[in-house]
Design a protein around this motif. Sequence first.
Motif, PDB file in Angstrom:
ATOM      1  N   SER A  84     -51.933 -94.533   9.826  1.00  0.00           N
ATOM      2  CA  SER A  84     -51.343 -93.481  10.655  1.00  0.00           C
ATOM      3  C   SER A  84     -50.406 -92.593   9.837  1.00  0.00           C
ATOM      4  N   GLY A  85     -50.522 -91.288  10.052  1.00  0.00           N
ATOM      5  CA  GLY A  85     -49.632 -90.337   9.395  1.00  0.00           C
ATOM      6  C   GLY A  85     -50.081 -89.872   8.031  1.00  0.00           C
ATOM      7  N   LYS A  86     -51.158 -90.414   7.493  1.00  0.00           N
ATOM      8  CA  LYS A  86     -51.638 -89.988   6.178  1.00  0.00           C
ATOM      9  C   LYS A  86     -52.808 -89.015   6.329  1.00  0.00           C
ATOM     10  N   SER A  87     -52.899 -88.106   5.397  1.00  0.00           N
ATOM     11  CA  SER A  87     -54.030 -87.177   5.373  1.00  0.00           C
ATOM     12  C   SER A  87     -55.162 -87.792   4.557  1.00  0.00           C
ATOM     13  N   VAL A  88     -56.306 -87.137   4.600  1.00  0.00           N
ATOM     14  CA  VAL A  88     -57.468 -87.562   3.811  1.00  0.00           C
ATOM     15  C   VAL A  88     -57.767 -86.459   2.810  1.00  0.00           C
ATOM     16  N   THR A  89     -57.925 -86.846   1.556  1.00  0.00           N
ATOM     17  CA  THR A  89     -58.247 -85.892   0.503  1.00  0.00           C
ATOM     18  C   THR A  89     -59.511 -86.351  -0.192  1.00  0.00           C
ATOM     19  N   TRP A  90     -60.465 -85.430  -0.352  1.00  0.00           N
ATOM     20  CA  TRP A  90     -61.669 -85.712  -1.120  1.00  0.00           C
ATOM     21  C   TRP A  90     -61.528 -85.025  -2.465  1.00  0.00           C
ATOM     22  N   VAL A  91     -61.851 -85.732  -3.530  1.00  0.00           N
ATOM     23  CA  VAL A  91     -61.864 -85.177  -4.883  1.00  0.00           C
ATOM     24  C   VAL A  91     -63.297 -85.281  -5.386  1.00  0.00           C
ATOM     25  N   ASN A  92     -63.874 -84.157  -5.750  1.00  0.00           N
ATOM     26  CA  ASN A  92     -65.265 -84.141  -6.203  1.00  0.00           C
ATOM     27  C   ASN A  92     -65.311 -84.214  -7.723  1.00  0.00           C
ATOM     28  N   GLU A  93     -65.768 -85.355  -8.242  1.00  0.00           N
ATOM     29  CA  GLU A  93     -65.956 -85.514  -9.678  1.00  0.00           C
ATOM     30  C   GLU A  93     -67.430 -85.586 -10.042  1.00  0.00           C
ATOM     31  N   SER A  94     -68.293 -85.207  -9.102  1.00  0.00           N
ATOM     32  CA  SER A  94     -69.731 -85.208  -9.398  1.00  0.00           C
ATOM     33  C   SER A  94     -70.120 -83.849  -9.961  1.00  0.00           C
ATOM     34  N   SER A  95     -71.359 -83.763 -10.411  1.00  0.00           N
ATOM     35  CA  SER A  95     -71.828 -82.497 -10.973  1.00  0.00           C
ATOM     36  C   SER A  95     -72.443 -81.585  -9.906  1.00  0.00           C
ATOM     37  N   ALA A 121     -67.133 -81.003  14.532  1.00  0.00           N
ATOM     38  CA  ALA A 121     -65.759 -80.933  15.020  1.00  0.00           C
ATOM     39  C   ALA A 121     -65.211 -79.527  14.816  1.00  0.00           C
ATOM     40  N   ASP A 122     -64.060 -79.260  15.421  1.00  0.00           N
ATOM     41  CA  ASP A 122     -63.442 -77.938  15.315  1.00  0.00           C
ATOM     42  C   ASP A 122     -62.905 -77.636  13.923  1.00  0.00           C
ATOM     43  N   GLU A 123     -62.650 -78.672  13.138  1.00  0.00           N
ATOM     44  CA  GLU A 123     -62.108 -78.464  11.796  1.00  0.00           C
ATOM     45  C   GLU A 123     -63.108 -77.710  10.925  1.00  0.00           C
ATOM     46  N   GLU A 124     -62.600 -76.846  10.096  1.00  0.00           N
ATOM     47  CA  GLU A 124     -63.446 -76.152   9.130  1.00  0.00           C
ATOM     48  C   GLU A 124     -63.950 -77.167   8.112  1.00  0.00           C
ATOM     49  N   PRO A 125     -65.169 -76.998   7.604  1.00  0.00           N
ATOM     50  CA  PRO A 125     -65.662 -77.917   6.569  1.00  0.00           C
ATOM     51  C   PRO A 125     -64.763 -77.866   5.333  1.00  0.00           C
ATOM     52  N   VAL A 126     -64.638 -78.993   4.665  1.00  0.00           N
ATOM     53  CA  VAL A 126     -63.902 -79.059   3.410  1.00  0.00           C
ATOM     54  C   VAL A 126     -64.913 -78.782   2.306  1.00  0.00           C
ATOM     55  N   ARG A 127     -64.768 -77.641   1.643  1.00  0.00           N
ATOM     56  CA  ARG A 127     -65.711 -77.234   0.597  1.00  0.00           C
ATOM     57  C   ARG A 127     -65.210 -77.720  -0.752  1.00  0.00           C
ATOM     58  N   LEU A 128     -66.084 -78.435  -1.450  1.00  0.00           N
ATOM     59  CA  LEU A 128     -65.721 -79.012  -2.738  1.00  0.00           C
ATOM     60  C   LEU A 128     -66.702 -78.564  -3.806  1.00  0.00           C
ATOM     61  N   GLU A 148     -63.266 -80.159  -7.879  1.00  0.00           N
ATOM     62  CA  GLU A 148     -62.324 -79.603  -6.911  1.00  0.00           C
ATOM     63  C   GLU A 148     -61.923 -80.670  -5.917  1.00  0.00           C
ATOM     64  N   GLU A 149     -60.850 -80.388  -5.173  1.00  0.00           N
ATOM     65  CA  GLU A 149     -60.427 -81.293  -4.115  1.00  0.00           C
ATOM     66  C   GLU A 149     -60.023 -80.504  -2.882  1.00  0.00           C
ATOM     67  N   GLY A 150     -60.054 -81.180  -1.743  1.00  0.00           N
ATOM     68  CA  GLY A 150     -59.656 -80.569  -0.486  1.00  0.00           C
ATOM     69  C   GLY A 150     -59.398 -81.661   0.518  1.00  0.00           C
ATOM     70  N   GLY A 151     -58.651 -81.351   1.567  1.00  0.00           N
ATOM     71  CA  GLY A 151     -58.343 -82.399   2.525  1.00  0.00           C
ATOM     72  C   GLY A 151     -57.949 -81.868   3.875  1.00  0.00           C
ATOM     73  N   LEU A 152     -57.649 -82.813   4.782  1.00  0.00           N
ATOM     74  CA  LEU A 152     -57.223 -82.473   6.127  1.00  0.00           C
ATOM     75  C   LEU A 152     -56.515 -83.665   6.755  1.00  0.00           C
ATOM     76  N   THR A 153     -55.833 -83.405   7.855  1.00  0.00           N
ATOM     77  CA  THR A 153     -55.165 -84.446   8.625  1.00  0.00           C
ATOM     78  C   THR A 153     -55.860 -84.523   9.975  1.00  0.00           C
TER      79      THR A 153
END
Length: 136
Positions: free
Chosen positions: A70-81, A96-103, A107-112
């Motif tokens: 609880s209370g933590k965000s999620v971050t994706w880090v793309n280390e693939s090619s 879902a209503d959230e915008e897609p996380v583009r990686l 690159e990295e991106g995240g959301l709560t």
Amino acid sequence: MRRGLPIRAAALLVICLLSACDGEDGSTVLSAEPLQDTTVPSENAVTETQTSVVITVTGLSFPAEVTVPSGKSVTWVNESSAPHEVQMETLDGAPADEEPVRLGTDEEGGLTLEPGTWTYFCTIHPSMTGTLVIEG
């Protein structure tokens, strides 16, 4: 000289066609290897910082299930090619209503997210799926 050119071209074509024969009976043997992301390790890493759970994508799969305190965000880090785009889904499978996380690559991106169970997939590689369990 012009007459010899078509003969030489035909001879070259015959040589090329014959050199393409790999089978014992002179037939052409073709093999198809599945596409794989071989430039990076095949396992994803899930780590936790003070504020976030970090999912490191290293190939063409997501971890099957990740629990997020609880209370933590999620971050994706793309280390693939390959680039990836994370799309969250509602429980009924609708986007879902959230915008897609583009990686893009490296690159990295995240959301709560609100507490609950969320499924997600890569819009570029739909076989890439995962589940997030956000604790409440």
